[in-house]
Write an enzyme that holds these catalytic residues in place. Structure first.
Site, short mmCIF file in Angstrom:
data_model
loop_
_atom_site.label_atom_id
_atom_site.label_comp_id
_atom_site.label_asym_id
_atom_site.label_seq_id
_atom_site.Cartn_x
_atom_site.Cartn_y
_atom_site.Cartn_z
N ASP A 9 7.02 20.57 -9.35
CA ASP A 9 7.05 20.15 -10.84
C ASP A 9 7.60 21.70 -11.49
O ASP A 9 7.27 22.51 -10.88
CB ASP A 9 5.59 19.82 -11.57
CG ASP A 9 6.00 19.14 -12.76
OD1 ASP A 9 6.92 19.32 -13.60
OD2 ASP A 9 4.90 18.56 -13.39
C1 BGC Z 1 6.72 17.52 -16.40
C2 BGC Z 1 7.51 16.67 -15.29
C3 BGC Z 1 8.91 16.93 -15.77
C4 BGC Z 1 9.18 18.29 -15.74
C5 BGC Z 1 10.81 18.55 -16.19
C6 BGC Z 1 6.96 18.91 -16.26
O1 BGC Z 1 6.42 19.86 -17.48
O2 BGC Z 1 5.29 17.62 -15.88
O3 BGC Z 1 7.23 15.40 -15.17
O4 BGC Z 1 9.69 16.36 -15.14
O5 BGC Z 1 8.30 19.11 -16.62
O6 BGC Z 1 10.90 18.35 -17.59
#
Ligand code: BGC
Length: 808
Positions: free
Chosen positions: A225
Site C-alpha cells: 500500500d
Molecule cells: C490506500 C489504497 C490506495 C493507495 C493509492 C492508500 O492510501 O489505502 O487503497 O490504493 O492509497 O491511492
C-alpha cells in the site's frame, strides 16, 4: 512462452536495474526498461472507477456505485461486467493495473472504509470480488486485491497491530483473498499498512510467502500500500515485490546495497523481478511476451451500466401498503426533500474518489422522468454545519507561480480540493520551482444570503471573495503534526460575504507551498471551502413539511457527508448528521406516503424507520444514481438489492464497536463472531437482517432438494410483475463438536421469472462450507454430521429447510 520471455528478460538485467524495477519511479508507475522492451507499468485507483494518474476532472472517469452497492446485487456476473467496463476505462487511460478490489470485511460499522468493502460475510465478499477480478482481467488489465490483510478499520492504520487468532484469520479475514486467488487468479495483491500478530503486512513472510504463494499458489505480484513498505530486507524476505510510491522507497538502490552487503538474498530479488515481469507480460507491456488478452471484450456503455448496477443494488428495506412503486400516471404532485436530493453524494471519500463527467442527482433523475409534474423540492435540513470543498456553482483553476511570481503552470480543478501528491503536478511545474498555488475562478451562488468561505490545510493562506480579503494568515500544524491533517483535518471558516443568487463573483485562495525537501512524498494538499447561507433549521423543516403536506407522496433523501464516511478515519457514531432525523419524522407526520432514501455507503441509525411508509437504501449510487432512483421509485425497474451486511437499529447493538487500538494493538476479541454470526450467537435482532431486501413481486419457495454438493431450489413468482429473486442458502449444524456460528451463508443464486412462472436456482455448496480451520494441526478440517440446509429470502425469512447428513 510467456514464462520463457520473462526468464529471458530477467537474464538481461543487472542487479541495479532489477532493484530499480521493484521501486515506484513516481506516484503511480514503475520505470520503463527499453533495453528489454519493457514499458512503464501504470497503476491507478480503484474501485468504483479508474481515476488515472492525476487528481483532476480533465480526464473524467465513469463513477460506478460503491462496493457495498455492488455486493448488494449479490451478482458475481454483474460484478464481472463492472470489471470489464473498468478494464475498458483503464485501457483508455493507459493504466495497466487497477488498485482494487477492496475485500476487507465489515467487522464493525464504524470502519471508515466500510463503503469501500463488500460485506460482513467472507463468502459473499469472495464471490463478488472474484467476479470483479475476472472482469477486469478479461479486459487484459491487472488487479491488486487489497488490503492483504485485516485492514478493517482506519484508526492508526499505518501502525496498528491487529491481533487475530488463527481461526478467525483463516475463516473470516483471509477467506475472501483465498477464494479470489483460487477462483479468479488475480495478477496482483496489495499488502496492507497494518500489522497482523506483530508483523507488518509488507514484511509478513508467513502470510505472503507461505500462505498466499505457497498454499494458494498465487503467482502474481505483491505491491505495498502507498508508503507501507518500511524495511528493505524485511520487505524482500517477507514477500513484498514492489514498494510504492517512488522515487524515495526502501527498494531501488537500498535493495541493491542490501544484496551487495549480504543482508538480502539475491534470489529473493530475482523472484520479485520475475513477478513484475510476469505482470508486464500479462498486460502486454513486455515486448515479445504474449499478453493474456489480445482482443479486449466488446465495448460497454458506462453510463448504462452504472445505472443498471445502481438499480440492481438499491435495497428496499420496507414498503408498507405497496407505497412503492409510485404510479406516475396517478401522481399529481411529488415532494422531493433533502440536501442530497439536489447535491447527490455519489461516492465515498479518499483514494477511491474519481471525477465523473456528469452526476445525475435524484432531483435531476425525477425531474427528467416526471416531465408533466416536476417534483416540488425542499432542502429540509443541512446534513452538515461544517464547510465543505467548493463545489456547485464554482469554476476553478489552480495557478502555479515561481518565487518571482511568474506563472509556471495551470490546471483546472474538479472542486475546491487541491491534492497533488508526488509528481502529479500541472504540466511544466516542478516541486523545486513551485512557490505558490492560487485557486481562482468564479462562484455563481444558487441562493442569496451570507455565504461562508474557509480553508483546510496547513500553512499560509490569503482568501479573497468579491474583492474582499477575508483572511490573510497561517494555519499552524495541529499538536500532533498529523501528516493527514491537510486531507482529513477539520475545516476552518475564514469569513462570510453576502451574495446574490445568480450573480457571479471572483474568488481566490493563495497558498505559498512549504518546502518539501526531505519528505518521502512531496505533496501540495489544501482545500478552498464553502458553506451555503445558514438558514434557520426549524424553518427549513417547516418548508419541507409544507411541500410534503401538499403532495401525494414525499421522497426524503438523507445522507452522510464526506466528513462521516471516508478513508483516513473511522466513524464515532452511526447517526445521520445534522437535523435529518427530525426532518424525516416531521415529513412522515405530514404525509403518510413518505419514502426515505438513504444515501450512505454503510449502516446508519434510522430511529424513524417504523414510522415511514418505505425505506430504500441507495448506497453511494455512482454518477447515474438519480436516474436509477427514478427508475425504481416510479416502477420502471424493481430494486434488486439484498443487504450484504446486517443493519443494527443502534450502534450500541452492533456486535463489534471497538476500532480504536489500545497501546498499538487492536485485539479481535470477538473471534469468529462478526456480523450475523455475532447477532445469532447473542440471540439479538437487528433492524434489518443480512440478506434482506424486498422487490416488487412476491415469491413462493416450492421445493428444496439437497446433496452434499448442491442445493436445488424451485421458486415461483406469485406476484403480478416479472422479478428477480436472490435465493440464499444457509447451513446450520445440528450438533457441533467444535464451536461454530449458528449458521452461515453457503451459497446463493439469482433467478428471474415472470408472473406465475417458476424458476430453479442450482446452488453449488462449496466443500469449504463444511470445514473449519484446525488451530492444532494448522490445516482445514472437515466436520461431518447433520446439517440443516435452510433456504429463503434472507437470514430472517427462511422458507424451506432440508437435512443433510455429511459422512466423514
Ligand atoms: C490506500 C489504497 C490506495 C493507495 C493509492 C492508500 O492510501 O489505502 O487503497 O490504493 O492509497 O491511492
Amino acid at each position: 512462452m510467456r514464462e520463457e520471455a520473462v526468464e529471458a528478460a530477467l537474464g538481461k538485467l543487472g542487479l541495479d536495474v532489477r532493484t530499480r524495477l521493484l521501486a515506484g519511479q513516481d506516484m503511480w508507475s514503475l520505470p520503463a526498461l527499453p533495453e528489454i522492451g519493457l514499458k512503464s507499468l501504470v497503476m491507478s485507483d480503484g474501485p468504483v472507477g479508474v481515476r488515472g494518474v492525476r487528481w483532476t476532472a480533465d480526464d473524467p472517469s465513469v463513477a460506478l456505485p460503491s462496493p457495498t452497492a455492488l455486493a448488494a446485487t449479490w451478482d458475481p456476473e454483474l460484478a464481472r461486467r463492472v470489471g470489464r467496463l473498468l478494464a475498458q476505462e483503464a485501457r483508455r487511460k493507459g493504466v495497466h493495473v487497477l488498485l482494487a478490489p477492496t475485500v476487507n470485511l465489515h467487522r464493525s460499522p464504524l470502519g471508515g472504509r466500510h463503503f469501500e468493502c463488500y460485506s460482513e460475510d467472507p463468502y459473499l465478499t469472495g464471490e463478488i470480488g472474484s467476479g470483479y477480478v475476472k472482469g477486469v482481467q478479461d479486459g487484459g488489465v491487472g488487479t491488486t486485491v487489497k488490503h492483504f490483510v485485516a485492514n478493517d478499520a482506519e484508526t492508526d492504520r499505518f501502525t496498528v497491530d491487529n491481533v487475530i487468532a488463527p481461526r478467525p484469520l483463516r475463516e473470516l479475514y483471509l477467506a475472501p483473498f483465498e477464494a479470489i486467488v483460487k477462483n479468479a487468479r488475480p495478477w496482483g495483491i496489495m499488502a496492507a499498512y497494518n500489522q497482523v500478530n506483530g508483523v507488518s503486512m509488507t514484511e509478513h513472510r508467513h502470510l505472503q510467502n507461505e500462505v498466499l504463494r505457497g498454499e494458494w499458489g498465487f503467482d502474481g505480484f505483491v505491491v505495498s500500500d502507498w508508503t507501507a513498505a518500511r524495511s528493505t530486507t524485511g520487505g524482500i524476505e517477507g514477500g513484498l515485490d514492489v514498494a510504492m510510491p517512488g522515487p524515495a522507497t526502501v527498494y531501488g538502490e537500498a535493495l541493491a546495497g542490501a544484496v551487495r552487503s549480504g543482508e538480502a538474498d539475491e534470489s529473493a530479488v530475482d523472484g520479485a523481478v520475475r513477478n513484475v515481469l510476469r505482470l508486464a507480460a500479462r498486460v502486454g507491456a513486455l515486448e515479445g511476451a504474449p499478453p493474456v488478452v489480445t482482443e479486449p471484450p466488446a465495448a460497454i456503455d458506462g453510463q448504462a451500466l452504472a445505472r443498471e448496477v445502481a438499480r440492481r443494488a438499491f435495497v428496499l428495506l420496507r414498503n408498507e401498503n405497496h407505497t412503492l412503486p409510485i404510479d406516475p400516471s396517478k401522481l399529481r404532485k411529488l415532494a422531493l426533500v433533502g440536501a442530497a436530493a439536489r447535491d447527490a453524494r455519489i461516492l465515498g471519500g479518499g483514494s477511491a474518489t474519481v471525477f465523473p463527467e456528469r452526476v445525475v442527482a435524484p432531483l435531476d433523475g425525477l425531474a427528467a422522468a416526471l416531465v408533466d409534474s416536476a417534483p416540488a423540492y425542499a432542502v429540509g435540513a443541512d446534513p452538515s454545519d461544517e464547510l465543505g470543498p467548493a463545489g456547485k456553482g464554482f469554476i476553478l483553476r489552480a495557478v502555479c507561480r515561481d518565487a518571482a511570481g511568474g506563472i509556471i503552470g495551470t490546471r483546472s480543478l474538479p472542486g475546491g480540493q487541491v491534492q497533488w501528491i508526488g509528481d502529479d503536478l500541472p504540466d511544466g511545474v516542478t516541486h523545486e520551482a513551485l512557490h505558490s498555488v492560487e485557486v481562482r475562478g468564479t462562484f455563481t451562488p444558487r441562493e442569496s444570503g451570507e455565504h461562508a468561505f474557509g480553508t483546510r490545510g496547513l500553512g499560509a493562506f490569503t482568501l479573497t471573495v468579491a474583492g474582499e480579503v477575508l483572511y490573510d494568515g497561517a494555519q499552524e500544524t495541529g499538536g500532533e503534526g498529523d501528516p493527514f491533517e491537510a486531507l482529513f483535518g477539520a475545516p476552518a471558516e475564514r469569513g462570510r460575504v453576502r451574495l446574490a443568487a445568480g450573480e457571479p463573483v471572483e474568488v481566490s485562495l493563495v497558498h505559498p507551498v512549504a518546502g518539501t525537501a526531505g519528505a518521502p512524498l512531496p505533496a501540495v494538499v489544501f482545500s478552498f471551502l464553502h458553506g451555503a447561507p445558514r438558514r434557520d433549521a426549524d424553518e427549513l423543516i417547516a418548508r419541507a413539511v409544507e411541500a410534503a403536506r401538499d403532495a401525494d407522496a414525499a421522497v426524503v433523501v438523507v445522507a452522510t457527508t464526506e466528513r462521516v464516511e471516508s478513508e483516513g478515519f473511522d466513524r464515532t457514531d452511526l447517526r445521520l448528521p445534522g437535523r435529518q432525523d427530525d426532518l424525516v419524522r416531521a415529513v412522515a407526520a405530514a404525509n403518510p406516503n413518505t419514502v426515505v432514501v438513504v444515501n450512505s455507503g454503510s449502516p446508519v441509525e434510522m430511529p424513524w424507520r417504523e414510522d415511514v411508509a418505505a425505506v430504500l437504501l441507495s448506497w453511494f449510487p455512482g454518477q447515474e444514481g438519480g436516474a436509477a432512483l427514478a427508475d425504481v421509485l416510479l416502477g420502471a425497474a424493481e430494486p434488486g438489492g439484498r443487504l450484504p451486511t446486517t443493519w443494527p437499529a443502534a450502534l450500541t447493538d452492533a456486535p463489534v464497536t471497538q476500532v480504536v487500538p489500545t497501546e498499538g494493538e487492536l485485539r479481535y476479541e470477538e473471534g469468529l463472531f462478526i456480523g450475523y454470526r455475532a447477532w445469532d450467537r447473542a440471540g439479538a435482532v437487528p433492524a434489518y437482517a443480512f440478506g434482506h431486501g424486498l422487490g416488487y413481486t412476491t415469491w413462493e419457495y416450492e421445493s428444496l432438494e439437497v446433496t452434499p454438493t448442491t442445493a436445488r431450489v424451485r421458486v415461483r413468482n406469485t406476484g403480478s410483475r416479472t422479478g428477480r429473486e436472490v435465493v440464499q442458502v444457509y447451513l446450520a449444524p445440528q450438533a457441533d463438536p467444535v464451536e461454530r456460528p449458528v449458521r452461515w451463508l453457503a451459497g446463493f443464486a439469482g433467478v428471474e421469472a415472470g408472473p406465475g412462472e417458476w424458476a430453479e436456482a442450482r446452488i453449488a455448496l462449496p466443500g469449504r462450507a463444511f470445514e473449519v480451520w484446525d488451530e492444532e494441526t494448522g490445516s482445514w478440517s472437515f466436520v461431518p454430521g447433520t446439517y440443516e440446509v435452510r433456504t429463503g429470502r434472507s437470514l430472517a425469512d427462511i422458507r424451506l429447510t432440508a437435512t443433510l447428513d455429511i459422512e466423514d
